[in-house]
Design an enzyme around this catalytic site. Structure first.
Site, PDB file in Angstrom:
ATOM      1  N   LEU A   1       0.870  -1.170   0.000  1.00 56.05           N
ATOM      2  CA  LEU A   1       0.000   0.000   0.000  1.00 56.05           C
ATOM      3  C   LEU A   1       0.906   1.218   0.000  1.00 56.05           C
ATOM      4  O   LEU A   1       1.982   1.199   0.609  1.00 56.05           O
ATOM      5  CB  LEU A   1      -0.899   0.045   1.246  1.00 56.05           C
ATOM      6  CG  LEU A   1      -2.013  -0.989   1.404  1.00 56.05           C
ATOM      7  CD1 LEU A   1      -2.734  -0.761   2.732  1.00 56.05           C
ATOM      8  CD2 LEU A   1      -3.004  -0.932   0.252  1.00 56.05           C
ATOM      9  N   ASP A   2       0.465   2.295  -0.631  1.00 55.90           N
ATOM     10  CA  ASP A   2       1.202   3.549  -0.529  1.00 55.90           C
ATOM     11  C   ASP A   2       1.215   4.007   0.929  1.00 55.90           C
ATOM     12  O   ASP A   2       0.292   3.703   1.700  1.00 55.90           O
ATOM     13  CB  ASP A   2       0.542   4.634  -1.382  1.00 55.90           C
ATOM     14  CG  ASP A   2       0.609   4.350  -2.869  1.00 55.90           C
ATOM     15  OD1 ASP A   2       1.479   3.552  -3.284  1.00 55.90           O
ATOM     16  OD2 ASP A   2      -0.204   4.924  -3.614  1.00 55.90           O
ATOM     17  N   ALA A   3       2.243   4.770   1.291  1.00 58.28           N
ATOM     18  CA  ALA A   3       2.354   5.239   2.673  1.00 58.28           C
ATOM     19  C   ALA A   3       1.123   6.019   3.104  1.00 58.28           C
ATOM     20  O   ALA A   3       0.653   5.885   4.238  1.00 58.28           O
ATOM     21  CB  ALA A   3       3.610   6.099   2.831  1.00 58.28           C
TER      22      ALA A   3
END
Length: 246
Positions: A71-73
Protein backbone atom coordinates in the site's frame (compact mmCIF):
# COMPACT_ATOMS: atom_id res chain seq x y z
CA UNK A 1 24.31 -26.31 7.92
CA UNK A 2 22.59 -22.94 7.73
CA UNK A 3 23.11 -20.78 10.75
CA UNK A 4 20.20 -19.05 12.37
CA UNK A 5 19.89 -15.36 11.66
CA UNK A 6 20.11 -12.89 14.56
CA UNK A 7 16.69 -12.16 15.99
CA UNK A 8 15.81 -8.58 14.95
CA UNK A 9 15.31 -6.05 17.71
CA UNK A 10 12.31 -3.77 18.07
CA UNK A 11 11.40 -1.24 20.72
CA UNK A 12 8.62 -2.10 23.18
CA UNK A 13 6.65 0.87 21.86
CA UNK A 14 6.82 -0.31 18.23
CA UNK A 15 6.08 -3.88 19.32
CA UNK A 16 2.89 -2.77 21.07
CA UNK A 17 1.99 -0.45 18.18
CA UNK A 18 2.24 -3.03 15.40
CA UNK A 19 0.33 -5.60 17.45
CA UNK A 20 -2.46 -3.04 17.97
CA UNK A 21 -2.94 -2.94 14.17
CA UNK A 22 -3.76 -6.66 13.82
CA UNK A 23 -7.24 -7.46 12.54
CA UNK A 24 -6.70 -11.16 11.80
CA UNK A 25 -4.06 -13.83 12.39
CA UNK A 26 -3.86 -17.53 11.58
CA UNK A 27 -1.18 -20.10 10.72
CA UNK A 28 -0.48 -18.48 7.33
CA UNK A 29 -1.05 -14.74 7.55
CA UNK A 30 -1.29 -11.65 9.70
CA UNK A 31 -3.63 -8.90 8.51
CA UNK A 32 -3.15 -5.31 9.66
CA UNK A 33 -5.17 -2.11 9.46
CA UNK A 34 -2.27 0.16 8.47
CA UNK A 35 -2.62 3.84 9.39
CA UNK A 36 -2.09 6.59 6.83
CA UNK A 37 1.46 7.88 6.98
CA UNK A 38 3.13 4.58 7.90
CA UNK A 39 5.36 3.38 5.04
CA UNK A 40 5.14 -0.28 4.17
CA UNK A 41 8.89 -0.60 3.52
CA UNK A 42 12.13 1.14 4.49
CA UNK A 43 14.09 3.15 1.94
CA UNK A 44 14.92 6.71 0.89
CA UNK A 45 15.57 7.84 4.45
CA UNK A 46 12.74 5.75 5.94
CA UNK A 47 13.81 3.47 8.78
CA UNK A 48 10.46 2.89 10.50
CA UNK A 49 7.96 0.95 8.46
CA UNK A 50 5.50 -1.88 8.75
CA UNK A 51 8.13 -4.20 7.33
CA UNK A 52 10.73 -3.22 9.92
CA UNK A 53 8.18 -3.67 12.71
CA UNK A 54 7.48 -7.22 11.58
CA UNK A 55 10.51 -8.00 13.72
CA UNK A 56 7.96 -8.18 16.55
CA UNK A 57 6.86 -11.54 15.09
CA UNK A 58 10.33 -12.96 14.37
CA UNK A 59 10.92 -16.59 15.29
CA UNK A 60 13.90 -17.84 17.29
CA UNK A 61 15.80 -18.45 14.02
CA UNK A 62 15.44 -14.79 13.05
CA UNK A 63 12.88 -15.36 10.29
CA UNK A 64 9.96 -12.97 10.28
CA UNK A 65 6.76 -12.53 8.25
CA UNK A 66 7.07 -11.39 4.64
CA UNK A 67 5.23 -8.76 2.64
CA UNK A 68 3.16 -10.13 -0.25
CA UNK A 69 1.62 -6.88 -1.52
CA UNK A 70 1.93 -3.14 -0.90
CA UNK A 71 0.00 0.00 0.00
CA UNK A 72 1.20 3.55 -0.53
CA UNK A 73 2.35 5.24 2.67
CA UNK A 74 -0.58 7.64 2.57
CA UNK A 75 -3.17 4.90 2.06
CA UNK A 76 -4.69 3.39 5.17
CA UNK A 77 -6.28 0.00 5.52
CA UNK A 78 -5.92 -3.70 5.00
CA UNK A 79 -2.56 -5.24 4.24
CA UNK A 80 -1.52 -8.83 4.82
CA UNK A 81 1.84 -10.52 5.38
CA UNK A 82 2.80 -14.20 5.14
CA UNK A 83 4.09 -15.97 8.22
CA UNK A 84 6.07 -18.65 6.34
CA UNK A 85 7.99 -18.90 3.07
CA UNK A 86 5.50 -21.37 1.50
CA UNK A 87 2.62 -19.06 2.42
CA UNK A 88 4.53 -16.10 0.97
CA UNK A 89 5.03 -17.91 -2.35
CA UNK A 90 1.38 -18.96 -2.51
CA UNK A 91 -0.03 -15.55 -1.60
CA UNK A 92 2.34 -13.66 -3.90
CA UNK A 93 1.03 -15.78 -6.76
CA UNK A 94 -2.56 -15.06 -5.74
CA UNK A 95 -1.89 -11.33 -6.03
CA UNK A 96 0.19 -11.48 -9.20
CA UNK A 97 -2.38 -13.70 -10.93
CA UNK A 98 -5.20 -11.33 -9.85
CA UNK A 99 -7.16 -13.90 -7.92
CA UNK A 100 -7.63 -11.59 -4.95
CA UNK A 101 -10.52 -9.15 -4.70
CA UNK A 102 -9.60 -5.74 -3.31
CA UNK A 103 -12.05 -3.00 -2.34
CA UNK A 104 -11.11 0.57 -1.47
CA UNK A 105 -13.03 3.70 -0.59
CA UNK A 106 -11.91 7.18 -1.55
CA UNK A 107 -13.16 10.73 -1.19
CA UNK A 108 -12.74 12.65 -4.43
CA UNK A 109 -13.26 16.20 -5.61
CA UNK A 110 -13.51 17.97 -8.93
CA UNK A 111 -15.54 16.83 -11.92
CA UNK A 112 -17.75 14.26 -10.20
CA UNK A 113 -18.98 11.69 -12.73
CA UNK A 114 -22.69 11.88 -13.52
CA UNK A 115 -22.98 8.09 -13.79
CA UNK A 116 -23.33 6.05 -10.63
CA UNK A 117 -20.78 3.44 -11.70
CA UNK A 118 -18.25 2.78 -14.39
CA UNK A 119 -14.76 1.58 -15.26
CA UNK A 120 -11.49 3.28 -16.05
CA UNK A 121 -9.39 1.36 -18.54
CA UNK A 122 -6.23 3.41 -19.09
CA UNK A 123 -2.71 2.10 -19.53
CA UNK A 124 -0.03 3.52 -17.23
CA UNK A 125 3.70 4.05 -17.49
CA UNK A 126 6.18 5.01 -14.79
CA UNK A 127 8.23 8.20 -15.22
CA UNK A 128 10.71 10.10 -13.09
CA UNK A 129 9.97 13.74 -12.29
CA UNK A 130 12.18 15.78 -9.96
CA UNK A 131 13.76 12.59 -8.68
CA UNK A 132 10.42 11.04 -7.78
CA UNK A 133 8.62 8.20 -9.54
CA UNK A 134 5.06 8.77 -10.65
CA UNK A 135 2.63 7.25 -13.13
CA UNK A 136 1.13 8.84 -16.21
CA UNK A 137 -1.63 7.67 -18.51
CA UNK A 138 -0.13 6.44 -21.77
CA UNK A 139 -1.09 4.88 -25.06
CA UNK A 140 -1.20 1.08 -24.79
CA UNK A 141 1.53 0.80 -27.42
CA UNK A 142 3.96 3.08 -25.59
CA UNK A 143 7.14 1.34 -24.43
CA UNK A 144 6.76 0.29 -20.81
CA UNK A 145 3.00 0.90 -20.70
CA UNK A 146 1.04 -1.45 -18.43
CA UNK A 147 -2.63 -2.26 -18.85
CA UNK A 148 -4.66 -1.03 -15.87
CA UNK A 149 -8.36 -1.17 -15.08
CA UNK A 150 -10.37 0.15 -12.15
CA UNK A 151 -14.10 -0.36 -11.52
CA UNK A 152 -15.78 2.38 -9.51
CA UNK A 153 -19.12 3.03 -7.84
CA UNK A 154 -20.31 6.39 -6.55
CA UNK A 155 -21.74 5.95 -3.04
CA UNK A 156 -22.47 9.49 -1.84
CA UNK A 157 -22.23 13.06 -3.13
CA UNK A 158 -21.84 16.19 -1.04
CA UNK A 159 -21.44 19.38 -3.05
CA UNK A 160 -18.22 19.14 -5.12
CA UNK A 161 -17.13 15.93 -3.38
CA UNK A 162 -18.07 12.26 -3.56
CA UNK A 163 -17.31 8.96 -1.84
CA UNK A 164 -16.39 6.19 -4.25
CA UNK A 165 -15.99 2.46 -3.84
CA UNK A 166 -13.08 1.26 -5.99
CA UNK A 167 -12.21 -2.23 -7.18
CA UNK A 168 -8.89 -2.43 -9.05
CA UNK A 169 -8.63 -5.36 -11.45
CA UNK A 170 -4.89 -4.74 -11.79
CA UNK A 171 -2.43 -3.61 -9.14
CA UNK A 172 -0.22 -0.97 -10.74
CA UNK A 173 1.73 1.59 -8.74
CA UNK A 174 -0.55 4.53 -7.80
CA UNK A 175 -3.25 3.04 -10.03
CA UNK A 176 -6.32 4.31 -8.18
CA UNK A 177 -4.80 7.73 -7.65
CA UNK A 178 -3.79 8.36 -11.25
CA UNK A 179 -6.96 6.81 -12.67
CA UNK A 180 -9.21 9.11 -10.65
CA UNK A 181 -7.07 12.13 -11.50
CA UNK A 182 -7.36 11.11 -15.16
CA UNK A 183 -11.14 10.98 -14.70
CA UNK A 184 -11.01 14.60 -13.50
CA UNK A 185 -11.72 13.90 -9.83
CA UNK A 186 -8.47 13.32 -7.89
CA UNK A 187 -8.48 11.85 -4.40
CA UNK A 188 -8.43 14.49 -1.69
CA UNK A 189 -5.09 14.94 0.02
CA UNK A 190 -3.09 13.47 -2.88
CA UNK A 191 0.25 15.33 -3.04
CA UNK A 192 1.19 13.95 -6.47
CA UNK A 193 -2.00 13.77 -8.53
CA UNK A 194 -4.20 16.22 -6.62
CA UNK A 195 -3.83 19.35 -4.50
CA UNK A 196 -2.33 17.73 -1.43
CA UNK A 197 -2.97 19.37 1.92
CA UNK A 198 -5.11 22.09 0.37
CA UNK A 199 -8.15 19.84 0.78
CA UNK A 200 -7.13 17.14 3.32
CA UNK A 201 -4.27 16.46 5.71
CA UNK A 202 -4.01 12.84 4.54
CA UNK A 203 -4.62 10.87 1.37
CA UNK A 204 -8.32 10.02 1.51
CA UNK A 205 -7.91 6.46 0.28
CA UNK A 206 -8.61 3.43 2.48
CA UNK A 207 -8.16 -0.27 1.67
CA UNK A 208 -11.46 -1.46 3.06
CA UNK A 209 -11.57 -5.19 2.36
CA UNK A 210 -9.79 -8.09 0.75
CA UNK A 211 -10.89 -11.53 -0.38
CA UNK A 212 -7.94 -13.89 -0.56
CA UNK A 213 -7.51 -17.64 -0.77
CA UNK A 214 -5.37 -19.30 1.90
CA UNK A 215 -2.93 -22.11 1.09
CA UNK A 216 -5.43 -24.51 2.71
CA UNK A 217 -7.91 -23.57 -0.02
CA UNK A 218 -10.55 -21.62 1.89
CA UNK A 219 -11.26 -18.00 0.99
CA UNK A 220 -10.91 -15.36 3.68
CA UNK A 221 -12.85 -12.11 3.58
CA UNK A 222 -10.99 -9.53 5.66
CA UNK A 223 -12.03 -6.00 6.50
CA UNK A 224 -10.28 -2.97 7.98
CA UNK A 225 -12.38 -0.47 9.92
CA UNK A 226 -12.47 3.09 8.62
CA UNK A 227 -9.97 5.03 10.76
CA UNK A 228 -10.98 8.11 12.80
CA UNK A 229 -8.88 10.55 10.73
CA UNK A 230 -10.66 9.41 7.55
CA UNK A 231 -14.05 9.48 9.24
CA UNK A 232 -13.47 13.00 10.60
CA UNK A 233 -12.77 14.44 7.16
CA UNK A 234 -15.74 12.60 5.67
CA UNK A 235 -18.19 13.82 8.29
CA UNK A 236 -16.87 17.39 8.05
CA UNK A 237 -17.71 17.25 4.35
CA UNK A 238 -21.22 16.04 5.12
CA UNK A 239 -20.82 12.34 4.40
CA UNK A 240 -22.08 9.31 6.25
CA UNK A 241 -19.53 6.96 4.71
CA UNK A 242 -20.81 3.86 6.45
CA UNK A 243 -23.92 3.76 4.28
CA UNK A 244 -23.60 1.52 1.27
CA UNK A 245 -20.38 -0.15 2.34
CA UNK A 246 -21.74 -3.60 3.21
Amino acid sequence: MTRNKPVPTISPEDDAFVRSLIVHQDDDIIAFNKPSGLPVQDGRGIDRSLDSMLAAFARSNGKRPRLVHRLDAGTSGLIIVAKTQPAAAFLSAEFSERRTKKTYIAIIGGAIPKDNAGSIDASLVKVQEAGRARMIVARPDRKGALQARTDWEKLEVSGPYAVMRLAPETGRMHQLRIHLAHLGCPILGDPIYGTGHEDAQRLMLHALSLEVRRPAGNVLTLRAAIPPDFDDVARNLGFNIYSGLS
